[in-house]
Scaffold this active site. Sequence first.
Site, PDB file in Angstrom:
ATOM      1  N   SER A   1      53.817  10.834 -84.426  1.00  0.00           N
ATOM      2  CA  SER A   1      53.673  12.261 -84.740  1.00  0.00           C
ATOM      3  C   SER A   1      54.807  12.737 -85.635  1.00  0.00           C
ATOM      4  CB  SER A   1      53.593  13.075 -83.449  1.00  0.00           C
ATOM      5  OG  SER A   1      53.326  14.427 -83.717  1.00  0.00           O
TER       6      SER A   1
ATOM      7  N   ASP B   1      51.661  18.538 -88.677  1.00  0.00           N
ATOM      8  CA  ASP B   1      52.573  17.445 -88.389  1.00  0.00           C
ATOM      9  C   ASP B   1      51.917  16.142 -88.859  1.00  0.00           C
ATOM     10  OD1 ASP B   1      50.653  17.216 -86.429  1.00  0.00           O
ATOM     11  OD2 ASP B   1      52.034  17.202 -84.739  1.00  0.00           O
TER      12      ASP B   1
ATOM     13  N   ASP C   1      50.443  13.396 -87.568  1.00  0.00           N
ATOM     14  CA  ASP C   1      49.121  12.933 -87.121  1.00  0.00           C
ATOM     15  C   ASP C   1      48.148  14.100 -86.990  1.00  0.00           C
ATOM     16  OD1 ASP C   1      50.445  14.025 -84.899  1.00  0.00           O
ATOM     17  OD2 ASP C   1      49.511  12.650 -83.485  1.00  0.00           O
TER      18      ASP C   1
ATOM     19  N   ASP D   1      47.552  16.709 -85.236  1.00  0.00           N
ATOM     20  CA  ASP D   1      46.923  17.305 -84.054  1.00  0.00           C
ATOM     21  C   ASP D   1      47.488  18.702 -83.780  1.00  0.00           C
ATOM     22  OD1 ASP D   1      49.428  16.464 -83.218  1.00  0.00           O
ATOM     23  OD2 ASP D   1      48.718  15.459 -81.396  1.00  0.00           O
TER      24      ASP D   1
END
Length: 455
Positions: free
Chosen positions: A97, A236, A238, A240
């Site tokens: 992340s 961010d 990734d 999510d």
Amino acid sequence: MDLSCFKAYDLRGRVPEQLNPELAERIGRAYVDVTGARRVIVGYDIRLSSPAIAEALTAGLVAAGADVYDIGLGGTEQVYFATSHYGMDGGIMVTASHNPKDHNGMKLVASESRPISSDTGLNDIRDRVAGDFEDAAEPGKVQSLAVMADYVAHLLGYIDTGSLAPMKIVVNAGNGGAGLVIDALEASLPFEFIKVHHQPDGAFPNGVPNPILEDNRAATAEAVIAHGAAMGIAWDGDYDRCFFFDENGRFIEGYYIVGLLADQFLRKTGGGKVIHDPRLTWNTLDLVASAGGEAIESKTGHAFIKQRMRDEDAVYGGEMSAHHYFRDFAYCDSGMIPWLLVAERLCQSGQTLSSLIDARIEAYPASGEINRTIDNPPAVIAAIEQQYGADALSVSHVDGLSVEFDRWRFNLRMSNTEPVVRLNVEARADRGLMQAKTDELLAAMERLNGEIGQA
């Protein structure tokens, strides 16, 4: 064997010291042994170490007898989507992340994309990793699975595309993976995307994508102003989590986005339950009630929110940390659905994002989350409760300490990972009161930290 990369909710660690291909291969084997999964989705983020770790993970899964469906480079929510949409037994996303670029990690789910955290199997996988393994009598197979088309079709199902109008939107992927999804969505939307730090690049030439850090917001804010955009969105690594900027380039606190999304979603569903965290609540409670919904408080953290959403069959869940969860997305968090809903609201209402948000900030001014390093967090929080609790209308311990008065309230909670306490304060239509109480609490915490530390 160093297993320090196993955390409460996922795996995070420095490469190669704490996470490397050898360990990843053993994690794959242990995952199958513990879960019994036979069909597993594997995806990975844009970090330079991710392909090798994903390849080793896949080798372990296959050796243990599981078939791997490789979705390739993408975001965490695509693993969630693919696992649930295609009826798989589980899924693993290789990602760290927003951690530093020399780190990597994994997020693990079971069938229906149910999170695997420390109390739902992650500790069992950790304990199994160090043991001996035998290859399965019949190894699994690996096949590529293209998910983007189905995923994009699913995302578009959350909005009425016929109600959308041309609009400029700044999108900042932070050189993470979000840009790939924007490119795939672009042909189906009437928006003009101003693309900032758009190309995936695991070297992170513009810094690690983490818009929660103030230093990382300028590029998005400046592009919004320069292009006269209706809003800005940043993700961010990734993707999510997504973060919003209004048409003036102002960063919008995640708390107010929770209320806006709850309101927008309940308008569509004609009611339903909404899950929220206890840190800041009044704005969300107000908007949910006005939209005919029922607000339900849950402990902070994705595993808690997701489980509570399943228990309550909630249509939406939101945390002020920019995690937004959706029932029809396997109760998982998405960084794409939120901005689509906000864009739809702007088109349908004809209002600016600042006008939608300003009214809520005025009604419920909030401090935003303030972190303070404390030597003995439990003792300081207990002392604060003793000082403020006696005269309060209510005191709650759903997550840390929540103390409520007629005109203001606060939440004080410990970090799970460091000697830090996190303070959030809000008031009813009185910014001066909110600021005064914030200053008062911070002074009390500093004083108590000194007194307790010397005792």
